[in-house]
Motif scaffolding. Structure first.
Motif, PDB file in Angstrom:
ATOM      1  N   ILE A  50       0.729  -1.280   0.111  1.00 47.28           N
ATOM      2  CA  ILE A  50       0.104  -0.019   0.008  1.00 47.28           C
ATOM      3  C   ILE A  50       0.885   1.229  -0.040  1.00 47.28           C
ATOM      4  O   ILE A  50       0.632   2.281  -0.866  1.00 47.28           O
ATOM      5  N   GLY A  51       1.821   1.436   0.847  1.00 47.18           N
ATOM      6  CA  GLY A  51       2.643   2.606   0.931  1.00 47.18           C
ATOM      7  C   GLY A  51       3.788   2.555   0.179  1.00 47.18           C
ATOM      8  O   GLY A  51       4.597   3.531   0.285  1.00 47.18           O
ATOM      9  N   ARG A  52       4.168   1.721  -0.463  1.00 48.35           N
ATOM     10  CA  ARG A  52       5.318   1.410  -1.300  1.00 48.35           C
ATOM     11  C   ARG A  52       6.551   1.814  -0.403  1.00 48.35           C
ATOM     12  O   ARG A  52       7.782   2.615  -0.806  1.00 48.35           O
ATOM     13  N   THR A  53       6.706   1.287   0.664  1.00 55.35           N
ATOM     14  CA  THR A  53       7.648   1.482   1.664  1.00 55.35           C
ATOM     15  C   THR A  53       8.011   0.474   2.443  1.00 55.35           C
ATOM     16  O   THR A  53       7.289  -0.560   2.774  1.00 55.35           O
ATOM     17  N   ARG A  54       9.293   0.200   2.771  1.00 60.17           N
ATOM     18  CA  ARG A  54       9.754  -0.780   3.749  1.00 60.17           C
ATOM     19  C   ARG A  54      10.274  -0.492   4.809  1.00 60.17           C
ATOM     20  O   ARG A  54      11.123   0.443   5.064  1.00 60.17           O
ATOM     21  N   ALA A  55      10.149  -1.084   6.008  1.00 59.22           N
ATOM     22  CA  ALA A  55      10.560  -0.369   7.312  1.00 59.22           C
ATOM     23  C   ALA A  55      11.657  -1.535   7.631  1.00 59.22           C
ATOM     24  O   ALA A  55      11.756  -2.933   7.628  1.00 59.22           O
ATOM     25  N   VAL A  56      12.818  -1.080   7.698  1.00 58.52           N
ATOM     26  CA  VAL A  56      13.997  -1.650   7.883  1.00 58.52           C
ATOM     27  C   VAL A  56      14.702  -1.185   9.257  1.00 58.52           C
ATOM     28  O   VAL A  56      15.330  -0.267   9.272  1.00 58.52           O
ATOM     29  N   PRO A  57      14.663  -1.918  10.358  1.00 59.62           N
ATOM     30  CA  PRO A  57      14.865  -1.632  11.520  1.00 59.62           C
ATOM     31  C   PRO A  57      16.365  -1.547  11.978  1.00 59.62           C
ATOM     32  O   PRO A  57      16.750  -1.504  13.156  1.00 59.62           O
ATOM     33  N   GLN A  58      17.389  -1.798  11.040  1.00 62.18           N
ATOM     34  CA  GLN A  58      18.631  -1.670  11.419  1.00 62.18           C
ATOM     35  C   GLN A  58      19.603  -1.077  10.373  1.00 62.18           C
ATOM     36  O   GLN A  58      19.163  -1.194   9.141  1.00 62.18           O
ATOM     37  N   LEU A  59      20.663  -0.031  10.691  1.00 63.75           N
ATOM     38  CA  LEU A  59      21.246   0.730   9.847  1.00 63.75           C
ATOM     39  C   LEU A  59      22.155  -0.240   9.110  1.00 63.75           C
ATOM     40  O   LEU A  59      22.624  -1.339   9.730  1.00 63.75           O
ATOM     41  N   LEU A  60      22.470   0.166   8.048  1.00 59.87           N
ATOM     42  CA  LEU A  60      23.398  -0.488   6.982  1.00 59.87           C
ATOM     43  C   LEU A  60      24.568  -1.024   7.624  1.00 59.87           C
ATOM     44  O   LEU A  60      25.166  -2.068   7.528  1.00 59.87           O
ATOM     45  N   ASP A  61      25.476   0.192   7.933  1.00 61.67           N
ATOM     46  CA  ASP A  61      26.633  -0.194   8.515  1.00 61.67           C
ATOM     47  C   ASP A  61      26.498  -1.065   9.867  1.00 61.67           C
ATOM     48  O   ASP A  61      27.470  -1.782  10.125  1.00 61.67           O
ATOM     49  N   ASP A  62      25.456  -1.034  10.887  1.00 60.84           N
ATOM     50  CA  ASP A  62      25.404  -1.981  11.851  1.00 60.84           C
ATOM     51  C   ASP A  62      25.542  -3.252  11.514  1.00 60.84           C
ATOM     52  O   ASP A  62      25.974  -4.285  12.029  1.00 60.84           O
ATOM     53  N   ALA A  63      24.561  -3.526  10.446  1.00 58.80           N
ATOM     54  CA  ALA A  63      24.421  -4.926   9.901  1.00 58.80           C
ATOM     55  C   ALA A  63      25.606  -5.389   9.157  1.00 58.80           C
ATOM     56  O   ALA A  63      26.198  -6.564   9.314  1.00 58.80           O
ATOM     57  N   ARG A  64      26.215  -4.484   8.402  1.00 61.34           N
ATOM     58  CA  ARG A  64      27.590  -4.720   7.635  1.00 61.34           C
ATOM     59  C   ARG A  64      28.651  -5.316   8.918  1.00 61.34           C
ATOM     60  O   ARG A  64      29.335  -6.068   8.482  1.00 61.34           O
ATOM     61  N   GLN A  65      28.714  -4.492   9.979  1.00 60.61           N
ATOM     62  CA  GLN A  65      29.739  -4.853  10.969  1.00 60.61           C
ATOM     63  C   GLN A  65      29.435  -6.246  11.586  1.00 60.61           C
ATOM     64  O   GLN A  65      30.418  -6.852  11.703  1.00 60.61           O
ATOM     65  N   ALA A  66      28.467  -6.314  11.946  1.00 56.69           N
ATOM     66  CA  ALA A  66      27.760  -7.704  12.652  1.00 56.69           C
ATOM     67  C   ALA A  66      28.237  -8.947  11.778  1.00 56.69           C
ATOM     68  O   ALA A  66      28.872  -9.825  11.919  1.00 56.69           O
ATOM     69  N   LEU A  67      27.882  -8.593  10.631  1.00 59.55           N
ATOM     70  CA  LEU A  67      27.813  -9.687   9.356  1.00 59.55           C
ATOM     71  C   LEU A  67      29.519 -10.155   9.158  1.00 59.55           C
ATOM     72  O   LEU A  67      29.981 -11.118   8.896  1.00 59.55           O
ATOM     73  N   ALA A  68      30.148  -8.980   9.097  1.00 58.77           N
ATOM     74  CA  ALA A  68      31.483  -9.183   8.460  1.00 58.77           C
ATOM     75  C   ALA A  68      32.179  -9.773   9.637  1.00 58.77           C
ATOM     76  O   ALA A  68      33.422 -10.410   9.498  1.00 58.77           O
ATOM     77  N   GLU A  69      32.071  -9.362  11.026  1.00 58.84           N
ATOM     78  CA  GLU A  69      32.666  -9.894  12.295  1.00 58.84           C
ATOM     79  C   GLU A  69      32.526 -11.507  12.315  1.00 58.84           C
ATOM     80  O   GLU A  69      33.265 -12.138  12.631  1.00 58.84           O
ATOM     81  N   ALA A  70      31.374 -11.998  12.019  1.00 57.27           N
ATOM     82  CA  ALA A  70      30.911 -13.289  12.019  1.00 57.27           C
ATOM     83  C   ALA A  70      31.385 -14.004  10.814  1.00 57.27           C
ATOM     84  O   ALA A  70      31.511 -15.500  11.062  1.00 57.27           O
ATOM     85  N   TRP A  71      31.639 -13.488   9.746  1.00 56.53           N
ATOM     86  CA  TRP A  71      31.875 -14.096   8.705  1.00 56.53           C
ATOM     87  C   TRP A  71      33.179 -15.081   8.903  1.00 56.53           C
ATOM     88  O   TRP A  71      32.853 -16.513   8.557  1.00 56.53           O
ATOM     89  N   PRO A  72      34.307 -14.581   9.247  1.00 60.69           N
ATOM     90  CA  PRO A  72      35.149 -15.815   9.302  1.00 60.69           C
ATOM     91  C   PRO A  72      35.177 -16.933  10.242  1.00 60.69           C
ATOM     92  O   PRO A  72      35.403 -18.198   9.814  1.00 60.69           O
ATOM     93  N   ASP A  73      34.484 -16.794  11.465  1.00 57.90           N
ATOM     94  CA  ASP A  73      34.077 -17.998  12.187  1.00 57.90           C
ATOM     95  C   ASP A  73      33.252 -18.831  11.511  1.00 57.90           C
ATOM     96  O   ASP A  73      33.486 -20.277  11.644  1.00 57.90           O
TER      97      ASP A  73
END
Length: 190
Positions: A162-185
């Motif tokens: 209806i609103g052509r909007t997505r609610a994304v509750p996490q900042l991109l850099d916060d998500a990138r940092q968490a994923l990058a830190e977990a990737w090697p393990d």
């Protein structure tokens, strides 16, 4: 105007951003996507964000992981938190143009991305796919990329429809940092 009733509108109620009975999700950052500001003017490598991002630092380019033939990057306009793209370094448009090493690494990085996302944010499912060509929905059709979209029960509601909007509750850099830190393990366990 006899017999007509004058309608008075409170100026405060007609102004955008003023609290009322509705909740509004303001997403002015989406205008860049709507206007195509982030899309290349042409299909050349010089204009392609998937060619230029790997040339800079990971945090500035939102790169989560670099492989030999492909890399994993956050989607600048995500469908949900942690929406990743797996891209070959080589500037190719079609999956059929990818060589075997690129195909193999895209598959491997997609599997690892799912494992990392599961470790970091425990999604209930995933959408994985490629949009080949602008007519098929590829936002950047000139450079092959595969979407890895984590999904949670109840994450898609009326807003996109209806609103052509997505609610994304996490900042991109916060998500990138968490994923990058977990990737090697997580990758080491695979």
């Amino acid at each position: 105007m006899s017999g007509e009733q004058e309608v008075r509108i409170d100026p405060a109620e007609s102004m955008a951003g003023v609290p009322d009975a509705f909740q509004r999700l303001w997403t002015p950052h989406r205008m860049a996507y709507i206007k195509g500001d982030s899309k290349p003017i042409d299909a050349t490598e010089k204009q392609c964000p998937f060619c230029t991002k790997p040339k800079g630092p990971d945090d500035e380019g939102l790169i989560v992981h670099r492989g030999e033939h492909c890399f994993v990057v956050m989607n600048l306009f995500p469908y949900s938190p942690g929406h990743l793209l797996v891209c070959p370094y080589r500037h190719i448009s079609w999956y059929t143009d990818a060589n075997q090493a690129e195909v193999d690494e895209m598959a491997s990085l997609t599997r690892t991305a799912m494992k990392v996302l599961t470790e970091v944010s425990d999604p209930h499912g995933f959408n994985i796919g490629m949009n080949q060509g602008a007519v098929a929905g590829a936002g950047i059709a000139a450079h092959l990329h595969q979407h890895v979209v984590p999904r949670w029960e109840g994450d898609a509601n009326f807003l996109p429809i209806i609103g052509r909007t997505r609610a994304v509750p996490q900042l991109l850099d916060d998500a990138r940092q968490a994923l990058a830190e977990a990737w090697p393990d997580v990758a080491a366990e695979a």
